[in-house]
Design a protein around this motif. Structure first.
Motif: not given
Length: 401
Positions: A228-253
């Motif tokens: 009802d109030v929140a959006v969350e951002f995640t990134s593939m940069s560190k989890t998959y060592s893909m920093a230069g690929w520039r892939v992330g997500f916003a999920v939620g509201n």
């Protein structure tokens, strides 16, 4: 001529001073151990790179992509949230693909804030948490990073004494730069506060998988009513060592996601389709790299804390992220974080990020990135030991850092 309006709102980027010194030293041929920028030093998994090459070889893969992300990638992110956090998301209305979490935060700031709006943001914080909103015309009121009762007292004061009342709160755990973490009860209290005060919460969870000591990170969306109030951002940069690929997500509201999606549709056509296809392969394929990267940064953390401690610089072990938030050695605290970082670079060949670059509350600290191998971290400790000795700092008798 008069400086442009938005340029006037941006202060000098103090970390750029250290970056310029580092570049000049390397141009001279100096060996610099770079612990300044959080730039992963390892590649993505082979199957991800293979998928990128496979899709890029297709003649029809080079046109415009989808601004909000290809459907398969949004479904893959929904599957990740389901298996990792037990949170069910609608890929059509509650997920948008971003060009890294940094772009996502800036796009959402553009979508939901107007000149004069007040945004609550942590201090110290990663620069986009404040400057994304400053560029959108908002005003920042700082709140602490440490998630204790004082944190919530600061939120309450902000709501009572700020005009206009704050409309957005940014949170970031594991924190960049401080590496602080939170448990689910913190998010439960935060969601209740946000619902009571009608404040949007933007949660930056870029370091979701870099947790140590067996304590997994939590998502604010695990809390009932959070969407009802929140959006969350995640990134593939560190989890998959893909920093230069520039892939992330916003999920939620869904309302926030729709606003952000609309703004993005005017600004970009999405990441290169082969990159998005490879990101699907990363999320849906073998997850060995996630555990391997976690173990790698955990080991580097332990080496850093042990070796730097024996060199005479005590550093608290971070519970998560790829950074250590290190107080300046007490005997040199008078230098300030920027001058200390400059001296460390000039006299020890070690680059770190001055804490003041993350806000005034970052003064007295430097951020150290765990982006060099264990051998280089031990070499950095030896160099630092010699520097500390040259400054008259008493160092432990054990010489082998």
């Amino acid at each position: 001529m008069e400086e442009f309006y938005r340029m006037r709102r941006l202060p000098p980027y103090v970390i750029a001073e250290v970056n310029a010194m580092r570049a000049a030293a390397r141009a001279r041929g100096d060996d610099i151990i770079d612990l300044g920028m959080g730039n992963p030093d390892l590649p993505p998994p082979p199957h991800v790179i293979a998928k990128l090459a496979e899709v890029a070889a297709k003649p029809d893969a080079h046109g415009y992509s989808a601004s909000r992300g290809i459907p398969g990638l949004r479904r893959a992110q929904a599957a990740y949230y389901e298996r990792r956090f037990g949170v069910s998301l609608d890929p059509e209305t509650e997920i948008v693909v971003t060009m890294g979490s940094k772009e996502g935060l800036a796009s959402l700031a553009t979508a939901i804030t107007a000149p004069g709006d007040v945004v609550l943001a942590p201090n110290p914080s990663y620069p986009i948490h404040t400057f994304g909103f400053i560029l959108a015309g908002a005003t920042i009121r700082s709140v602490p990073t440490t998630p204790d009762d004082h944190y919530f007292e600061s939120l309450e004061r902000a709501m009572r004494f700020t005009v206009p009342r704050p409309s957005v709160l940014v949170v970031n755990y594991p924190s960049n730069p401080t590496a602080e973490t939170v448990e689910l009860p913190f998010y439960e209290r935060l969601v209740a506060w946000a619902r009571e005060h009608k404040v949007w919460v933007l949660s930056d969870l870029a370091y979701s998988e870099l947790y140590f000591d067996g304590k997994p990170t939590r998502s604010i969306l695990e809390v009932p009513g959070a969407r009802d109030v929140a959006v969350e951002f995640t990134s593939m940069s560190k989890t998959y060592s893909m920093a230069g690929w520039r892939v992330g997500f916003a999920v939620g509201n869904a309302k926030l996601i729709a606003a952000m999606t609309r703004v993005k549709s005017y600004l970009d056509y999405g990441a290169f389709t082969p990159i998005q296809a490879a990101a699907v392969a990363a999320l849906n394929g073998p997850q060995d790299i996630v555990e391997a990267n976690r173990a790698l940064y955990h080991k580097r953390r332990d080496v850093l804390v042990e070796a730097f401690g024996r060199a005479g610089w005590e550093i608290p072990p971070p519970p998560a992220s790829m950074f250590a938030w290190a107080p300046l050695p007490p005997a040199l605290s008078h230098l300030g974080s920027l001058e200390f970082a400059k001296q460390l670079l000039g006299h020890a060949g070690v680059a770190v990020a001055p804490g003041v670059g993350y806000g005034e509350e970052g003064e007295g600290f430097v951020r150290i990135a765990l982006v060099e191998n264990e051998q280089r971290l031990r070499q950095a400790a030896r160099n630092i030991r010699r520097y500390l000795q040259s400054m008259g700092v008493n160092t432990p008798a054990r010489a082998n850092a």
